[in-house]
Design a protein around this motif. Sequence first.
Motif, PDB file in Angstrom:
ATOM      1  N   THR A  68       0.838  -1.203   0.000  1.00 22.45           N
ATOM      2  CA  THR A  68       0.000   0.000   0.000  1.00 22.45           C
ATOM      3  C   THR A  68       0.874   1.254   0.000  1.00 22.45           C
ATOM      4  O   THR A  68       0.629   2.191  -0.775  1.00 22.45           O
ATOM      5  CB  THR A  68      -0.936  -0.014   1.225  1.00 22.45           C
TER       6      THR A  68
ATOM      7  N   TYR B 248      -0.360   4.920  -1.366  1.00 21.89           N
ATOM      8  CA  TYR B 248      -1.611   5.009  -0.614  1.00 21.89           C
ATOM      9  C   TYR B 248      -1.326   4.868   0.873  1.00 21.89           C
ATOM     10  O   TYR B 248      -0.221   4.506   1.276  1.00 21.89           O
ATOM     11  CB  TYR B 248      -2.582   3.913  -1.060  1.00 21.89           C
TER      12      TYR B 248
ATOM     13  N   PHE C 100      -3.977   3.460   3.131  1.00 20.02           N
ATOM     14  CA  PHE C 100      -4.908   2.574   3.812  1.00 20.02           C
ATOM     15  C   PHE C 100      -5.285   1.376   2.945  1.00 20.02           C
ATOM     16  O   PHE C 100      -5.178   1.425   1.722  1.00 20.02           O
ATOM     17  CB  PHE C 100      -6.186   3.335   4.184  1.00 20.02           C
TER      18      PHE C 100
ATOM     19  N   ARG D  90      -8.296  -2.110   2.924  1.00 16.75           N
ATOM     20  CA  ARG D  90      -9.472  -2.737   3.525  1.00 16.75           C
ATOM     21  C   ARG D  90      -9.487  -4.209   3.148  1.00 16.75           C
ATOM     22  O   ARG D  90      -9.368  -4.564   1.973  1.00 16.75           O
ATOM     23  CB  ARG D  90     -10.761  -2.072   3.053  1.00 16.75           C
TER      24      ARG D  90
ATOM     25  N   SER E 198      -6.332   2.352  -0.713  1.00 14.90           N
ATOM     26  CA  SER E 198      -6.912   3.671  -0.967  1.00 14.90           C
ATOM     27  C   SER E 198      -6.109   4.762  -0.259  1.00 14.90           C
ATOM     28  O   SER E 198      -5.409   4.495   0.713  1.00 14.90           O
ATOM     29  CB  SER E 198      -8.371   3.709  -0.503  1.00 14.90           C
TER      30      SER E 198
ATOM     31  N   ALA F 261      -7.473   7.307   1.345  1.00 12.14           N
ATOM     32  CA  ALA F 261      -8.204   7.717   2.549  1.00 12.14           C
ATOM     33  C   ALA F 261      -8.731   6.482   3.267  1.00 12.14           C
ATOM     34  O   ALA F 261      -8.883   5.417   2.669  1.00 12.14           O
ATOM     35  CB  ALA F 261      -9.363   8.631   2.160  1.00 12.14           C
ATOM     36  N   LEU F 262      -9.024   6.638   4.545  1.00 13.33           N
ATOM     37  CA  LEU F 262      -9.541   5.532   5.327  1.00 13.33           C
ATOM     38  C   LEU F 262     -10.858   5.042   4.732  1.00 13.33           C
ATOM     39  O   LEU F 262     -11.825   5.787   4.657  1.00 13.33           O
ATOM     40  CB  LEU F 262      -9.755   5.962   6.779  1.00 13.33           C
TER      41      LEU F 262
ATOM     42  N   ARG G 234     -14.374   2.730   4.278  1.00 11.86           N
ATOM     43  CA  ARG G 234     -15.412   2.219   5.163  1.00 11.86           C
ATOM     44  C   ARG G 234     -15.154   0.743   5.405  1.00 11.86           C
ATOM     45  O   ARG G 234     -14.546   0.067   4.590  1.00 11.86           O
ATOM     46  CB  ARG G 234     -16.786   2.379   4.528  1.00 11.86           C
TER      47      ARG G 234
ATOM     48  N   THR H 161      -9.962  -2.525   8.441  1.00 10.33           N
ATOM     49  CA  THR H 161      -9.113  -1.617   7.679  1.00 10.33           C
ATOM     50  C   THR H 161      -7.715  -1.593   8.286  1.00 10.33           C
ATOM     51  O   THR H 161      -7.512  -1.947   9.443  1.00 10.33           O
ATOM     52  CB  THR H 161      -9.698  -0.190   7.666  1.00 10.33           C
TER      53      THR H 161
ATOM     54  N   ASP I 254      -4.216   0.891   8.622  1.00 10.37           N
ATOM     55  CA  ASP I 254      -3.432   2.108   8.447  1.00 10.37           C
ATOM     56  C   ASP I 254      -2.031   1.621   8.093  1.00 10.37           C
ATOM     57  O   ASP I 254      -1.313   1.085   8.942  1.00 10.37           O
ATOM     58  CB  ASP I 254      -3.438   2.935   9.730  1.00 10.37           C
TER      59      ASP I 254
END
Length: 132
Positions: free
Chosen positions: A74, A79, A81, A83, A105, A107-108, A110, A114, A116
Motif C-alpha cells: 500500500t 496510498y 490505507f 481494507r 486507498s 483515505a480511510l 469504510r 481496515t 493504516d
Amino acid sequence: MTGLRLALISLAALVAACADSGETRDELPFTPEYQGIETRLLDGDLVQFLVEMRGARDAGDLEDYVECAVAQYTLIRGYGFARHLRTNVEEEGGLWRADAVYTISPALPRGLRTIDAEVVAAACRENGIPMV
C-alpha cells in the motif's frame, strides 16, 4: 487390538494434557520461516496477496504476515490505507498458505477490517515480519 487400544488411550491423554496446559498463543514456541510473498494487481485498487510460511502457531501468524505485505505494498503504491475483503488459509504438512484480497486507498475506507499502512508497517518492522 490391545496395543491399538493402548496407543489410542495414550494419544487421548496427550491431547488432554496439552489442552489443560493453559498455554496462551504467545507462550507457544514460535520459529517462523517466511517463505515468500506474491502480489497480483487485480483491478485498479484491488490486490491479491499470496503468502507462505512455516512455523506458524496458528492462522493468526499467517494473517499477520499478510497484513505486513499489504501495508508495505500500500505504501509503495503511494496510498495510506487498505481494507480487507477476504482471506483463505490452508495448512498442509506444516506449510501455511494464505490467499487474501484487499482494496488500497488514499483515505480511510469504510468497513470494519481496515489497515493504516504506516502503523502496520512500523509494527511489522518492530516484530521482524518481512514485507513486500
